[in-house]
Design an enzyme around this catalytic site. Structure first.
Site, PDB file in Angstrom:
ATOM      1  N   HIS A  17       0.810  -1.213   0.000  1.00  9.00           N
ATOM      2  CA  HIS A  17       0.000   0.000   0.000  1.00  9.00           C
ATOM      3  C   HIS A  17       0.847   1.268   0.000  1.00  9.00           C
ATOM      4  CE1 HIS A  17      -3.738   1.977  -0.343  1.00  9.00           C
ATOM      5  NE2 HIS A  17      -3.326   2.846   0.525  1.00  9.00           N
ATOM      6  N   ARG A  52     -10.772 -10.509 -12.027  1.00 14.55           N
ATOM      7  CA  ARG A  52      -9.558  -9.900 -12.547  1.00 14.55           C
ATOM      8  C   ARG A  52      -8.516 -10.993 -12.755  1.00 14.55           C
ATOM      9  NH1 ARG A  52      -6.439  -7.176  -7.374  1.00 14.55           N
ATOM     10  NH2 ARG A  52      -4.904  -6.706  -8.958  1.00 14.55           N
ATOM     11  N   ARG A  53      -7.376 -10.641 -13.338  1.00 20.98           N
ATOM     12  CA  ARG A  53      -6.240 -11.545 -13.527  1.00 20.98           C
ATOM     13  C   ARG A  53      -6.656 -12.837 -14.215  1.00 20.98           C
ATOM     14  NH1 ARG A  53      -4.571 -11.084  -7.261  1.00 20.98           N
ATOM     15  NH2 ARG A  53      -3.095  -9.369  -7.374  1.00 20.98           N
ATOM     16  N   HIS A  90     -10.188   0.519 -10.601  1.00 21.44           N
ATOM     17  CA  HIS A  90      -9.788   1.524  -9.611  1.00 21.44           C
ATOM     18  C   HIS A  90      -8.346   1.960  -9.816  1.00 21.44           C
ATOM     19  CE1 HIS A  90      -8.916   3.485  -5.815  1.00 21.44           C
ATOM     20  NE2 HIS A  90      -7.942   2.636  -5.628  1.00 21.44           N
ATOM     21  N   PHE A  91      -7.425   1.000  -9.929  1.00 24.74           N
ATOM     22  CA  PHE A  91      -6.031   1.472  -9.943  1.00 24.74           C
ATOM     23  C   PHE A  91      -5.605   1.975 -11.315  1.00 24.74           C
ATOM     24  CE2 PHE A  91      -5.066  -3.267  -9.988  1.00 24.74           C
ATOM     25  CZ  PHE A  91      -4.529  -3.317 -11.257  1.00 24.74           C
ATOM     26  N   HIS A  92      -6.402   1.720 -12.358  1.00 27.77           N
ATOM     27  CA  HIS A  92      -6.079   2.417 -13.602  1.00 27.77           C
ATOM     28  C   HIS A  92      -6.506   3.882 -13.542  1.00 27.77           C
ATOM     29  CE1 HIS A  92      -5.228  -1.544 -15.391  1.00 27.77           C
ATOM     30  NE2 HIS A  92      -4.476  -0.850 -16.195  1.00 27.77           N
ATOM     31  N   TYR A 100       1.482   5.225  -2.567  1.00 30.81           N
ATOM     32  CA  TYR A 100       1.760   6.636  -2.247  1.00 30.81           C
ATOM     33  C   TYR A 100       3.121   7.048  -2.765  1.00 30.81           C
ATOM     34  CZ  TYR A 100      -2.485   6.320   0.286  1.00 30.81           C
ATOM     35  OH  TYR A 100      -3.794   6.132   0.569  1.00 30.81           O
TER      36      TYR A 100
END
Lengths: 90, 600, 69
Positions: free
Chosen positions: B228, B442-443, B379-381, B232
């Site tokens: 995580h 996913r994956r 989300h992370f794209h 950041y």
């Protein structure tokens, strides 16, 4: 949060009016062939100091964001908890 | 008017080299992303589905680790030299960490891509989340370890520069950009400890055969301890650009220097003790620990909302100085024709949307609805894939002239490129979120199942697939335009004033910030205490449950598939064709056996 | 009519796309199941409005818009 008067702290680089960087072409035209990336400050028409600046537009944007988040929250409650079957997970 | 490359030619070369590695990784990773988008949506399948995971690993590692972090070390080197107004203490140390990071990257990339060539007995199809029990070739882990150690040396380089500067300026406030670099590196030192322990003490000996088994939950937890904060670490260079560069691009000044410092200190404190929120469905970690991680995660909304306010207010300041009026129409007074500005603004907007899906991920009960579905890549794209990547591309249009002394080849292509990225991501990410709500995993190379259809409330799964593939295509085209623009810029001739590189002082200056904000040792200490509080008990309970080394052997992907194919092939003669026609699983096994035979 | 710069026009075009994509979802939430073509039609309408504003701004600019961009 302003503990000090800011106007005295004006840095040399902030410049006056339209411009830091004298050699940057000051393009006032809308159809902008000569616009150089990063010269947004060339379009400055007035200086606004800390005490004259009231970020009301920021408040409006954040209020819109909060309204969307709140609405989506309610939307999620209806769709995922009341409306749907079990969701495939794992 | 001299710019960065004239003042610090040696540092500029390092920044150029870092950017070059980052952009090469971006090109390769984006190409693999396109292949995956077309493959899993069943539009065009040019690779074997077995190789999908090789490309997925390469896509994740090259973009999420190599592109972002090489760009980061470039920006941070620039920020340190510019902020402290002095060259780095020893340029040989600087080249040493760059060399170590690059060597490690090459080693890791070779280990991954060798999986595409059956003749080479090497593979690392362990995905970007490289925890056990999936096992990679030792070269993969050793390369990653070198990469991480390289970033540590880079941090040491910047702290040495800080020490030199402090020696000459004992009573001054740390300049804002170096302050952001130093706090980010403190967070990085605290958080990479977990992945270093996992890689050096468990995964490398395990992949070399020195130890037989590992405790998978332990390596997972140590990975997410780092997994995580690393998000950041990607985000902080984007924040650095949003706080210090974006207001200037908008024609204004940063609203508040103290507020920016508070945000970075909060990230030092809160980034690490939240990793367990990636493990909400992991058995073996008690609910209570997950709840603590969720609480810490929700606290992280605070610096993000502070950022939303400060950055938007700074941009509004620029718009008002450029003559903007009204509640919303000031937005029209912003320099939208500037790709550096427009890209960062669109990235910030996408981050606001990503913040919403992030809140869904972070909530323990709602997370169960989307865990391991396509929602998560959606989300992370939005976050790393747009807030970070688009900011980095947009920032390049302003930074590249400073470090090369050349003007950007084409501003219109740049503007078109950043807008195209935004549009592509709207299609792809939105469809991924919706697919995830339907339960699409996913994956997965082939997310289609026999005798089962995903039920869509609005529209259809076919539309979602089309949107993902179309969005992926636009994103790839955007990267092509970007790389072309960068290469064409690099090929131009030096000019005297390629860009206006001044950064105006904040409206609310650092003298208004409490001195304690610059006390880096204090914040490091508190961060360590918070980590100890959040992780001691969970780790102790994991080790007590099944020991330090656990009992799980490795699952090298290639070998297990071969075994599966052999088992299926040996079973085939015993089954009559008529019977097999009604048995779907056997069909699949037979197909798998055929493809494996063809490909090997 | 306010004069839009080509850059702002391009960004606004980008903004219409999430509106069009989500238009059908919102309609579905209120019980209207619109066909796929409605999304494209909605997008075309938005683009037509935007183009109209852009062209009108070019034909009849305000006096004081010289500094906006």
């Amino acid at each position: 949060m302003a503990a000090e008067p800011e106007s005295e702290e004006m840095p040399t680089s902030a410049g006056e009016g339209a411009g830091d960087g004298a050699s940057i072409p000051d393009t006032e035209s809308i159809d902008d062939e000569g616009y150089v990336i990063g010269s947004g400050r060339a379009g400055v028409v007035r200086q606004i100091d800390h005490d004259d600046f009231d970020p009301i537009g920021t408040l409006v944007l954040i209020a819109i964001y909060m309204a969307i988040v709140g609405a989506m929250w309610i939307f999620m409650y209806f769709v995922e908890f009341l409306g749907g079957d079990l969701t495939v997970i794992g | 008017m001299a710019t960065f490359v004239d003042r610090y030619p040696d540092e500029a070369k390092v920044v150029q080299a870092s950017f070059a590695v980052a952009f090469i990784a971006l090109g390769i990773g984006a190409f693999f992303g396109l292949i995956q988008a077309l493959h899993r949506t069943n539009i065009l399948r040019v690779i074997d589905s077995v190789d999908y995971y090789t490309l997925l690993t390469a896509h994740g590692v090259l973009l999420a680790l190599v592109f972002t972090i090489f760009f980061l070390v470039g920006v941070f080197t620039w920020a340190i030299a510019k902020g402290f107004e002095r060259p780095l203490p020893d340029i040989r140390l600087t080249w040493a960490w760059f060399g170590l990071m690059t060597t490690g990257t090459v080693l890791t990339a070779v280990a991954i891509l060798a999986g595409l060539v059956p003749e080479i007995p090497m593979s690392a199809d362990v995905l970007y989340t490289f925890y056990a029990p999936l096992e990679a070739h030792p070269a993969f882990y050793i390369g990653l370890a070198m990469f991480i150690v390289g970033t540590w040396m880079a941090g040491a380089d910047w702290f040495l520069a800080y020490r030199d500067w402090r020696g000459d300026n004992p009573d001054e406030r740390i300049p804002l950009q170096p302050f952001m670099v130093l706090t980010t590196m403190i967070m990085w030192y605290v958080s990479t400890l977990g992945v270093a322990v996992a890689v050096v003490f468990f995964l490398i000996p395990w992949s070399l055969g020195l130890i037989e088994t590992v405790n998978p939950l332990l390596t997972r937890t140590l990975f997410w301890y780092f997994g995580h904060p690393v998000v950041y670490f990607w985000l902080m260079p984007a924040y650095l650009l949003w706080y210090t560069v974006l207001p200037k691009l908008a024609g204004g000044r940063l609203f508040s220097d103290p507020l920016a410092r508070v945000v970075f200190v909060l990230f030092v404190l809160l980034s690490t003790p939240v990793g367990i929120h990636h493990q909400y469905v992991d058995p073996g970690i008690a609910e209570g620990f997950k709840f603590i991680a969720m609480t810490n995660t929700m606290f992280l909304l605070l610096p993000s909302l502070l950022t939303a306010f400060t950055v938007v207010a700074s941009v509004e300041h620029g718009a008002r100085q450029r003559g903007g009026e009204g509640y919303l129409s000031w937005l029209g007074a912003l320099p939208w024709r500037d790709p550096a500005f427009a890209g960062m603004a669109l990235a910030g907007l996408m981050f606001a949307a990503g913040g919403f899906s992030g809140m869904v991920n972070a909530g323990m009960n709602i997370n169960y609805l989307v865990h391991n579905t396509l929602w998560v890549p959606g989300h992370f794209h939005m976050t790393v894939g747009t807030a970070v990547a688009l900011t980095m591309m947009a920032g390049t249009y302003w930074l590249l002239p400073q470090i090369t002394g050349k003007t950007v080849y084409s501003r219109p292509i740049g503007l078109f490129q950043v807008v195209l990225w935004f549009i592509g991501m709207v299609f792809m990410s939105n469809a991924m979120h919706r697919g995830g709500l339907l339960g699409i995993p996913r994956r997965t190379a082939e997310p289609q199942y026999q005798n089962f259809d995903f039920a869509a409330a609005v529209g259809s799964v076919g539309e979602i697939r089309m949107q993902i593939a179309f969005g992926g295509l636009l994103l790839f085209l955007s990267v092509v335009f970007f790389l072309f623009n960068v290469a064409a810029t690099w090929a131009e001739d030096r000019v005297d004033t390629p860009v206006d590189d001044t950064i105006p002082a904040p409206l609310s200056p650092p003298s208004g910030a409490p001195l304690i904000l610059d006390n880096l040792a204090l914040w490091t200490g508190i961060a360590v205490v918070l980590v100890v509080l959040a992780y001691t008990l969970p780790l102790a309970s994991i080790v007590t449950d099944s020991g330090l080394l656990g009992s799980s052997p490795g699952f090298p992907v290639a070998i297990s598939l071969e075994a599966l194919a052999e088992a299926a092939a040996s079973a085939l003669p015993h089954v009559s064709l008529d019977a097999a026609a009604g048995l779907r699983p056997l069909d699949v096994a037979a197909e798998a056996a055929e493809t494996l035979e063809v490909s090997r | 009519m306010r004069q839009l710069s080509p850059g702002l026009f391009l960004v606004l075009v980008a903004f219409t796309i999430p509106l069009a994509v989500e238009f059908r979802t919102v309609a579905g939430f209120f019980g209207f199941d619109l066909p796929f073509i409605s999304m494209i039609l909605f997008e075309v309408v938005l683009l037509a409005i935007l183009t109209g504003v852009y062209v009108l701004g070019r034909l009849t600019p305000d006096e004081d818009t010289a500094t906006t961009s």
